[in-house]
Design a protein around this motif. Structure first.
Motif, PDB file in Angstrom:
ATOM      1  N   TRP A 185     -51.497 -31.067  -8.336  1.00  0.00           N
ATOM      2  CA  TRP A 185     -51.165 -29.747  -8.858  1.00  0.00           C
ATOM      3  C   TRP A 185     -51.342 -29.466  -6.826  1.00  0.00           C
ATOM      4  N   LEU A 195     -44.779 -23.387   2.929  1.00  0.00           N
ATOM      5  CA  LEU A 195     -42.962 -23.289   3.240  1.00  0.00           C
ATOM      6  C   LEU A 195     -43.633 -21.450   2.911  1.00  0.00           C
ATOM      7  N   VAL A 196     -44.480 -20.774   2.221  1.00  0.00           N
ATOM      8  CA  VAL A 196     -44.695 -19.498   2.084  1.00  0.00           C
ATOM      9  C   VAL A 196     -45.148 -18.740   3.732  1.00  0.00           C
ATOM     10  N   HIS A 199     -42.433 -18.644   5.653  1.00  0.00           N
ATOM     11  CA  HIS A 199     -41.843 -17.711   5.164  1.00  0.00           C
ATOM     12  C   HIS A 199     -42.167 -15.870   5.878  1.00  0.00           C
ATOM     13  N   VAL A 321     -54.042 -17.909  -5.937  1.00  0.00           N
ATOM     14  CA  VAL A 321     -53.409 -19.815  -6.224  1.00  0.00           C
ATOM     15  C   VAL A 321     -54.574 -20.428  -5.184  1.00  0.00           C
TER      16      VAL A 321
ATOM     17  N   LEU B  13     -45.459 -27.252 -12.381  1.00  0.00           N
ATOM     18  CA  LEU B  13     -45.082 -27.611 -10.886  1.00  0.00           C
ATOM     19  C   LEU B  13     -44.568 -27.146 -10.276  1.00  0.00           C
ATOM     20  N   THR B  16     -44.770 -23.531  -9.325  1.00  0.00           N
ATOM     21  CA  THR B  16     -46.202 -24.343  -8.079  1.00  0.00           C
ATOM     22  C   THR B  16     -45.058 -24.239  -6.663  1.00  0.00           C
ATOM     23  N   ILE B  17     -44.524 -24.920  -6.221  1.00  0.00           N
ATOM     24  CA  ILE B  17     -43.148 -25.029  -4.843  1.00  0.00           C
ATOM     25  C   ILE B  17     -42.085 -24.346  -5.248  1.00  0.00           C
ATOM     26  N   ALA B  20     -41.782 -20.825  -3.585  1.00  0.00           N
ATOM     27  CA  ALA B  20     -42.053 -21.008  -1.747  1.00  0.00           C
ATOM     28  C   ALA B  20     -40.928 -21.483  -1.160  1.00  0.00           C
ATOM     29  N   LEU B  23     -38.525 -18.159  -2.027  1.00  0.00           N
ATOM     30  CA  LEU B  23     -38.729 -16.959  -0.794  1.00  0.00           C
ATOM     31  C   LEU B  23     -38.451 -17.781   0.582  1.00  0.00           C
ATOM     32  N   LYS B  29     -37.960 -12.072  -2.614  1.00  0.00           N
ATOM     33  CA  LYS B  29     -37.758 -10.572  -2.043  1.00  0.00           C
ATOM     34  C   LYS B  29     -39.571 -10.440  -1.255  1.00  0.00           C
ATOM     35  N   LEU B  31     -43.319 -11.540  -1.947  1.00  0.00           N
ATOM     36  CA  LEU B  31     -44.466 -12.278  -1.848  1.00  0.00           C
ATOM     37  C   LEU B  31     -44.838 -12.144  -3.079  1.00  0.00           C
ATOM     38  N   HIS B  35     -46.360 -15.006  -5.783  1.00  0.00           N
ATOM     39  CA  HIS B  35     -47.386 -15.080  -6.259  1.00  0.00           C
ATOM     40  C   HIS B  35     -48.518 -15.629  -7.587  1.00  0.00           C
ATOM     41  N   MET B  38     -46.681 -18.619  -8.929  1.00  0.00           N
ATOM     42  CA  MET B  38     -47.168 -20.001  -8.534  1.00  0.00           C
ATOM     43  C   MET B  38     -49.092 -19.492  -9.972  1.00  0.00           C
ATOM     44  N   LEU B  39     -48.726 -18.452 -10.154  1.00  0.00           N
ATOM     45  CA  LEU B  39     -50.010 -18.517 -10.932  1.00  0.00           C
ATOM     46  C   LEU B  39     -49.999 -18.629 -11.672  1.00  0.00           C
ATOM     47  N   MET B  42     -49.273 -22.187 -12.108  1.00  0.00           N
ATOM     48  CA  MET B  42     -51.449 -23.001 -11.699  1.00  0.00           C
ATOM     49  C   MET B  42     -51.711 -23.089 -13.468  1.00  0.00           C
ATOM     50  N   TRP B  45     -49.954 -25.951 -15.236  1.00  0.00           N
ATOM     51  CA  TRP B  45     -50.017 -26.877 -15.217  1.00  0.00           C
ATOM     52  C   TRP B  45     -51.790 -27.469 -15.486  1.00  0.00           C
ATOM     53  N   PHE B  46     -52.863 -26.769 -15.645  1.00  0.00           N
ATOM     54  CA  PHE B  46     -54.035 -26.788 -15.852  1.00  0.00           C
ATOM     55  C   PHE B  46     -53.953 -26.869 -17.468  1.00  0.00           C
TER      56      PHE B  46
END
Lengths: 468, 58
Positions: A185, A195-196, A199, A321, B13, B16-17, B20, B23, B29, B31, B35, B38-39, B42, B45-46
């Protein structure tokens, strides 16, 4: 940079600390690839990447320099460490004990333990800096090396460091589990960081990326605030090659590769180098470039200088994150490092309890972590670390490849000695000279790893020849 | 059970990627939207990997 968590990830069922690894315990290459991938994508990467930009490295130099330097590092593991590891199949410490005697190894252990404490201290600072962000407690690098940050930050470092010391002292299995689970992860988060950040800087096409004006602007900003600095391709190559000098030139990874079933395992560090020391460093560096472009005032410390604060960088690009990733990365790096430092200190005081030595190591690491500037000097520190521990690998190298031919290897073992002054002199003379150049002449530490290594090997060879 | 958990982990996973990448591609459009995704990634994943890790150790 290595996260010192090899003990938790190294293939093991039994440690074979004082005997060669038997053939039934050998492991295939897969174990090593997985281990190196996780081990070198660690908390230190968040710190080292931005420091390249802060030191004035150009993007082109960074891309090419890291490519070459990491290749050299992989070759060092493959052709320096692996042949000895597969031939003798013993840990570094046991091999050293057979050459130098247990009392000489104690001195090496003490130095090793203290260096581990400083590395852990840097990671405690990084974790505390990330934890402090939601509470409005900020990492701030003072002018002096041993200057303190804000009292609230010092208190936070103390709390985080104490917690890490207590967890490490009670056994680090839980942390090892978290590290194993989080590793893939974290690699994903590093990719997302890059990547961010691109951007945020409005870099959405290959031509903009190729032009790299976003990077040059960031470097100019750093130079304007921090004064002119230079970090050319030579420094980048040497740094990326030798930042893990203690592991390959210093032979610390003999302890890992003694389990290797075949030679192809020797290429496994390449995944760690190109994921952790290439992709992750560049992505982390992009975070600082993005912060400078989008929010330049946030990149400055209270003295108006640009600082690399991984927590803040990750927060501005990835939000929660990013914070969680920096905390986990810092914690999972610091904890096994504190544990290892505790073991090294216990090697010096064999009758002491492991948990007490781990607590002592944690205390030293916490004290080191209280000084924010130490983590800001990580580039210099890892070079110094290689310069101090690397030369011991040269002694081992000469003992294996030269003295063994005449049956003059493993002096302490053959003669039942606990101290071998030739080893100590061969190690300390180049290290003392190297430290003089680093601290008095302000030579870039990584430049001295190879000269110290060669000098140690030559001194050891000639002293042996003269005495015998 | 293992397959379900592995799928959740892979989804985590990806989350998470992928935001990005989206974006950069201009498909997301804002951010903060990335976020949040991605949260979620995460957490997935866990949440999937902790029982997976325990299963693999048994």
């Amino acid at each position: 940079m290595e996260d010192s968590s090899s003990e938790n990830t190294a293939p093991k069922s039994k440690e074979y600390e004082r005997e060669p690894v038997p053939s039934h315990a050998l492991k295939g290459p897969g174990k090593f690839w997985g281990m190196y991938a996780g081990e070198h994508t660690a908390g230190t990467e968040f710190m080292i990447g931005p420091l390249f930009l802060a030191a004035g490295a150009s993007l082109q130099n960074l891309l090419v320099g890291l490519l070459i330097g990491n290749l050299l590092a992989v070759l060092s593991w493959r052709f320096l460490v692996l042949p000895i590891a597969m031939s003798k199949r013993m840990t570094l410490y046991y091999q050293l004990e057979r050459i130098a005697g247990r009392h000489t190894v104690k001195i090496y252990n003490l130095v090793n333990g203290l260096l581990f404490c400083f590395l852990a201290g840097c990671m405690i600072t990084v974790s505390a800096a990330a934890i402090g962000i939601p509470f409005g407690i900020f990492y701030d690098t003072p002018e002096q090396t041993f200057g303190l940050g804000a009292p609230s930050f010092t208190l936070l470092v103390f709390i985080v460091g104490s917690l890490m010391a207590v967890i490490a002292a009670s056994g680090y299995e839980t942390v090892a589990k978290v590290a194993n689970i989080a590793a893939p992860w974290m690699i994903g988060v590093f990719v997302a960081c890059g990547l961010v950040a691109l951007h945020q800087m409005g870099v959405t096409t290959w031509s903009q990326l190729h032009e790299a004006s976003f990077w040059d602007n960031a470097v100019s900003f750093v130079q304007e605030k921090n004064g002119p600095q230079e970090f050319g391709i030579g420094k980048i190559i040497i740094f990326s090659w030798l930042c893990n000098g203690a592991m390959h030139f210093g032979m610390a990874d003999l302890s890992i590769f003694r389990f290797a079933k075949n030679k192809s395992s020797g290429w496994a560090p390449s995944i760690g180098m190109y994921l952790g020391h290439y992709m992750a460093w560049i992505c982390a560096a992009l975070l600082l470039a993005a912060l400078i472009q989008t929010n330049p005032s946030e990149a400055l410390n209270s003295s108006g200088k640009v600082q690399a604060d991984p927590g803040r960088l990750a927060w501005f690009s990835l939000g929660w994150v990013g914070i969680v990733c920096v905390v986990i990365a810092g914690w999972t790096t610091a904890n096994p490092t504190v544990y290892r430092a505790g073991l090294a200190l216990q090697g010096v005081f064999p009758k002491s309890k492991t948990y007490l030595m781990t607590l002592l190591a944690g205390l030293i690491a916490t004290v080191a972590g209280i000084f924010p500037n130490l983590s800001g000097q990580l580039l210099g520190f890892v070079g110094t670390y290689g310069c101090i521990l690397g030369p011991m690998g040269a002694i081992l190298f000469v003992d294996f490849w030269v003295l063994r031919q005449n049956d003059k290897d493993e002096f302490a073992h053959r003669n039942n000695k606990s101290f071998h002054w030739i080893v100590l002199a061969s190690w300390l003379i180049p290290v003392a000279t190297g430290l003089h150049f680093i601290f008095r002449e302000e030579t870039f530490a990584a430049f001295l790893v190879i000269p110290c290594w060669v000098a140690a090997g030559l001194i050891y060879y000639f002293l042996n020849k003269i005495i015998s | 059970m293992k397959k379900i958990l592995t799928s959740i982990a892979v989804l985590g996973l990806l989350l998470t990627i992928l935001p990005a990448i989206l974006l950069i591609a201009g498909l997301i459009k804002q951010l903060p939207t990335a976020h949040h995704l991605m949260l979620a990634g995460m957490l997935l994943w866990f949440a999937a990997n902790i029982p997976l890790y325990t299963l693999s150790r048994k």
